[in-house]
Design a protein around this motif. Structure first.
Motif, mmCIF file in Angstrom:
data_model
loop_
_atom_site.group_PDB
_atom_site.id
_atom_site.type_symbol
_atom_site.label_atom_id
_atom_site.label_comp_id
_atom_site.label_asym_id
_atom_site.label_seq_id
_atom_site.Cartn_x
_atom_site.Cartn_y
_atom_site.Cartn_z
ATOM 1 N N ASP A 31 5.606 7.654 -4.956
ATOM 2 C CA ASP A 31 5.909 7.749 -3.911
ATOM 3 C C ASP A 31 4.870 7.710 -2.967
ATOM 4 O O ASP A 31 3.260 7.638 -2.931
ATOM 5 C CB ASP A 31 5.336 9.839 -3.836
ATOM 6 C CG ASP A 31 5.331 10.556 -3.163
ATOM 7 O OD1 ASP A 31 5.172 10.389 -2.285
ATOM 8 O OD2 ASP A 31 5.593 11.905 -3.508
ATOM 9 N N LEU A 32 4.827 6.825 -1.766
ATOM 10 C CA LEU A 32 3.843 5.873 -1.063
ATOM 11 C C LEU A 32 2.929 7.290 0.025
ATOM 12 O O LEU A 32 2.014 6.905 -0.077
ATOM 13 C CB LEU A 32 5.193 5.676 0.544
ATOM 14 C CG LEU A 32 5.531 4.823 0.116
ATOM 15 C CD1 LEU A 32 6.935 4.102 0.625
ATOM 16 C CD2 LEU A 32 5.094 2.806 -0.969
ATOM 17 N N LEU B 137 0.091 6.388 -2.338
ATOM 18 C CA LEU B 137 -0.201 5.114 -3.123
ATOM 19 C C LEU B 137 -1.085 4.896 -1.460
ATOM 20 O O LEU B 137 -2.799 4.582 -1.125
ATOM 21 C CB LEU B 137 1.298 4.000 -2.189
ATOM 22 C CG LEU B 137 0.468 3.004 -3.019
ATOM 23 C CD1 LEU B 137 0.029 2.318 -4.193
ATOM 24 C CD2 LEU B 137 1.984 1.473 -2.389
ATOM 25 N N TRP B 138 -0.603 4.683 -0.387
ATOM 26 C CA TRP B 138 -1.683 5.065 1.628
ATOM 27 C C TRP B 138 -2.856 5.961 0.930
ATOM 28 O O TRP B 138 -4.100 5.958 1.233
ATOM 29 C CB TRP B 138 -0.635 4.631 1.850
ATOM 30 C CG TRP B 138 -0.740 6.284 3.114
ATOM 31 C CD1 TRP B 138 -1.463 6.847 4.027
ATOM 32 C CD2 TRP B 138 0.550 6.722 3.856
ATOM 33 N NE1 TRP B 138 -0.717 7.903 4.590
ATOM 34 C CE2 TRP B 138 0.064 8.163 4.207
ATOM 35 C CE3 TRP B 138 2.097 6.751 3.059
ATOM 36 C CZ2 TRP B 138 1.068 8.612 5.280
ATOM 37 C CZ3 TRP B 138 2.821 7.366 3.543
ATOM 38 C CH2 TRP B 138 2.630 8.611 4.643
#
Ligand SMILES: NC(=O)c1ccc[n+]([C@@H]2O[C@H](COP(=O)([O-])OP(=O)(O)OC[C@H]3O[C@@H](n4cnc5c(N)ncnc54)[C@H](OP(=O)(O)O)[C@@H]3O)[C@@H](O)[C@H]2O)c1
Length: 414
Positions: free
Chosen positions: A340-341, A344-345
């Motif tokens: 689930d990006l 991450l970001w």
């Protein structure tokens, strides 16, 4: 000096430095690809000759690793066909085995740092020291020329003799048995690179570290490395026996992944499917809560040592601390690992691939074994004709906690 026979039976030893023409080897042929218990068979084959900078080692004991489960299955890579595609002169069989302890028996032209009679442990990565990327300064383990000995390359340690490059030889820890000395390098150096090789995400005193499969080969090494570096190792396992093993090795705490509250393993649902996603998050939050209870704080793991892959990566990304790292060296449960990006970001996490180790890292791990801060965690030694059985147990996840070894030329003393 006694004359060298053409073949020595297991239990016999040729005079030091004399190389017989043939040897016993437990090998895989393509027509036996399938369950590991059937894939390996002891046969007699010619002893390979050391080329320039190579070393022929009389194998005392061999370590068992997951890579030769894959070799036996013939997937995801058919290692024999792959080699024959690149080099027609490659034999139509695979002598596996990527860990060993033994004695240097012959050296090729120009071999450095080793001499006949040296007692050594072997590391499993080989590369072309003259490769363009290495000459340009690349870390050798990242070179396009790098191969894992006894998996991608032939002449591994499930045989009386094995063939390696000179830099693959390291001093055998003097206090260890041959079997214990054969058991730790592949998993130990891999875990060392994961935990100490990716600055600034290296284990610092007080760092909490999540270790999947804490009682497995990698996990048993990782717990001890984190502890020795002053971090807080927290392991995940699937049985009571494995929990006790991790605590004995120095884990701060252990999570049982079979807890029925953890309903979320496997791939992420589509993030647009809000009901399914909320359900997934319920299981993941139960895991996050358990982590906090075991750690005694709400801080997430600064490093997550990953290898199960598909089944656990979504959880690893979620629980990892802000600006922490998930470092992965395998996909044992599958390669489609969903991220689930947003986590991450927004939380500025790092997902880092890692593969075995360079020579410096192998030496650093070996020194930790020599000084006693890492124990090989040898769980069981098998006889030479049980190579298939040992891999079958690994395949079925029924092996005892810790590392496994095969007695090759070492006498059975216990
Ligand atoms: N790239 C490299 O350089 C490198 C080096 C070494 C190993 N590897 C790879 O890393 C993997 C692990 O190696 P290993 O030697 O540690 O193997 P191992 O001794 O078999 O340990 C793996 C552990 O994974 C755990 N596990 C199994 N299924 C799981 C699941 N669904 N979810 C969470 N955990 C699960 C098991 O523990 P529980 O059931 O107790 O949770 C098991 O003890 C293998 O695929 C191997 O090929 C890669």
């Amino acid at each position: 000096m006694a004359e060298t026979k053409a073949l020595y039976q297991l239990g016999e030893t040729p005079p030091l430095g004399q190389v017989p023409r043939q040897m016993h080897a437990s090998l895989i042929r393509p027509d036996r690809y399938g369950q590991p218990i059937d894939a390996f068979r002891t046969e007699v084959v010619d002893v390979p000759q050391p080329g320039p900078r190579q070393v022929l080692v009389w194998v005392m004991a061999a370590g068992i690793n997951y890579n030769n489960v894959w070799a036996a299955l013939g997937r995801p890579v058919d290692v024999i066909a792959n080699r024959q595609k690149q080099d027609k002169s490659e034999p139509p069989f695979h002598v596996g085995g990527s860990d060993a302890s033994g004695i240097v028996w012959a050296v090729g032209e120009g071999a450095r740092g080793v001499k006949i009679g040296d007692e050594v442990v072997l590391s499993c990565a080989s590369w072309d020291e003259d490769a363009a990327d290495i000459r340009a300064g690349a870390d050798p383990i990242t070179s396009t020329s790098t191969r894992i000995w006894g998996y991608e390359s032939n002449w591994g340690s499930f045989a009386q003799f094995t063939l390696v490059d000179d830099y693959q030889c390291h001093p055998k820890p003097p206090k260890l048995s041959w079997e214990a000395a054969a058991a730790y390098m592949l998993v130990g150096a891999t875990a060392y690179r994961q935990l100490m090789g990716w600055e600034p995400h290296v284990v610092r005193p007080g760092d909490p570290v999540l270790i999947w499969g804490g009682s497995g080969g990698l996990g048993s090494m990782a717990i001890q490395i984190v502890k020795a570096k002053g971090g807080i190792p927290i392991a995940v396992v699937s049985s009571k026996e494995r929990i006790e093993h991790c605590l004995r090795l120095g884990a701060h705490g252990v999570i049982d992944r079979t807890d029925p509250a953890f309903t979320h393993w496997g791939r992420l649902p589509d993030t647009a499917d809000t009901a399914a996603y909320a359900q997934w998050m319920q299981g993941a939050n139960a895991f996050r809560k358990k982590w906090s209870e075991v750690l005694g704080s709400r801080q997430g793991p600064r490093i997550v040592l990953e290898h199960p892959g598909e089944s656990t990566v979504p959880t690893s990304i979620l629980v990892c601390d802000n600006a922490g790292m998930v470092v992965i060296c395998a996909g044992t449960t599958g390669y489609n690992a969903d991220v689930d990006l947003r986590y991450l970001w927004m939380r500025q996490k790092r997902l880092q691939g890692s593969h075995f180790a360079n020579t410096e890292q192998c030496r650093a791990l070996n020194d930790m074994v020599i000084d006693g801060s890492v124990d090989p965690a040898l769980a069981r030694t098998f006889a030479f004709d049980e190579v298939g059985l040992a891999h079958q147990m690994l395949h079925e996840n029924t092996h005892p906690p810790g590392n496994l070894a095969i007695r090759v030329n070492a006498p059975a003393t216990h």
